[in-house]
Enzyme design. Structure first.
Site, short mmCIF file in Angstrom:
data_model
loop_
_atom_site.label_atom_id
_atom_site.label_comp_id
_atom_site.label_asym_id
_atom_site.label_seq_id
_atom_site.Cartn_x
_atom_site.Cartn_y
_atom_site.Cartn_z
CG ASP A 83 -2.14 0.78 1.13
OD1 ASP A 83 -2.48 1.18 0.00
OD2 ASP A 83 -2.81 1.00 2.17
CG HIS A 84 -0.87 4.84 0.59
ND1 HIS A 84 -1.23 5.89 -0.21
CD2 HIS A 84 -2.02 4.39 1.14
CE1 HIS A 84 -2.54 6.06 -0.14
NE2 HIS A 84 -3.04 5.16 0.67
ZN LIG Z 1 -4.90 4.77 1.40
#
Ligand SMILES: [Zn+2]
Length: 283
Positions: A83-84
């Site tokens: 994620d991210h």
């Molecule tokens: Zn997010």
């Protein structure tokens, strides 16, 4: 011809049934087990999200390997996504470690730099079957820490269509008034913007910060075609509550497995409730 990643295929099949795929941040195997159990109970595909801080930390490679092993043994489709991530080296490491997808997060960059960054990641990863999610506009708030935040820079529909065509990403995270963590005031999502984003003909869309949104808003976003919804904060709250109560009641017996089960049950309930909102009825 452009090859479809497994990740994109799972999103497409869910979208055909007017459902969103749930993506849940996991920090350890208790959280991961909860996500898998809730998914199995609803015969739902799910995404296990690994935060960049968790993966970059000491032991991060081993954690990701454990999530992949859990995914491989699950009776439903379980995909693992970094994620991210805004660091190319970290993304390359995750790709080598076998993730199904990454969020190449260039949302802090100006448009052209975000496009260049995202395109380079997509070019590198997609031929290897790894899907790429991008973020355009900015979803405010911290992924791992809860604090009250207001909305960031909203995603421009015309830019979004051009961006997904030029970058070749599988999925686009949009900012329509959603935030990570706790909402500073009552959330006010920009529904007209979401409809225009959906109508733009670009990639499928994801909604981050589904924790803290009223159920009716989440259902509406799914009905309007959100393909993937990310949940984190509410799982952590359930985890902490169950852990706190369990530490007190099980301390004397040093019942560690019971403590773990209590945490898994609490988180499973929250994941199950979110999956129901995303369109996955209990079997
Ligand atoms: Zn997010």
């Amino acid at each position: 011809m452009r090859r479809e990643t497994r990740f994109a295929a799972v999103l497409r099949e869910a979208a055909a049934a007017r459902r969103a795929v749930g993506a849940f941040t996991c920090y350890d195997l208790l959280g991961c087990e909860a996500v898998v159990r809730a998914a199995e109970a609803r015969d739902a595909p799910v995404i296990v999200l690994v935060g960049p801080a968790s993966f970059a930390a000491r032991g991060g490679e081993r954690l990701l390997a454990a999530f992949r092993a859990a995914a491989a043994r699950a009776p439903v489709d379980v995909l693992v996504q970094l994620d991210h991530a805004s660091d190319r080296a970290l993304i390359a490491r995750a790709a080598r470690a076998g993730v199904d997808a990454v969020l190449a997060d260039g949302s802090r960059l100006p448009y052209a730099a975000n496009l260049a960054f995202t395109s380079a990641v997509a070019e590198e990863l997609r031929p290897r079957g790894i899907a790429v999610e991008a973020e355009l506009g900015r979803v405010e708030g911290d992924e791992d820490q809860a604090a009250q935040v207001a909305g960031g820079a909203l995603t421009d529909p015309a830019e979004a269509a051009a961006f997904t065509r030029a970058s070749g990403v599988d999925l686009l995270a949009v900012s329509i008034g959603n935030v990570h963590g706790h909402y500073a005031g009552p959330p006010a999502l920009d529904w007209e913007r979401l409809e225009r984003l959906r109508g733009g003909g670009g990639a499928p869309l994801s909604l981050h910060g589904a924790s803290g949104l009223p159920d009716a808003d989440v259902s509406r976003a799914v009905a309007l075609g959100i393909a993937k919804a990310n949940v984190n904060t509410e799982l952590r709250a359930a985890y902490f509550d169950a852990l706190g109560a369990g530490v007190v009641s099980r301390r004397e017996a040093l019942d560690l497995s019971g403590l773990g089960e209590a945490v898994i049950h609490a988180v499973t309930d929250v994941v199950g409730a979110k999956l129901a909102l995303f369109g996955w009825a209990a079997r």
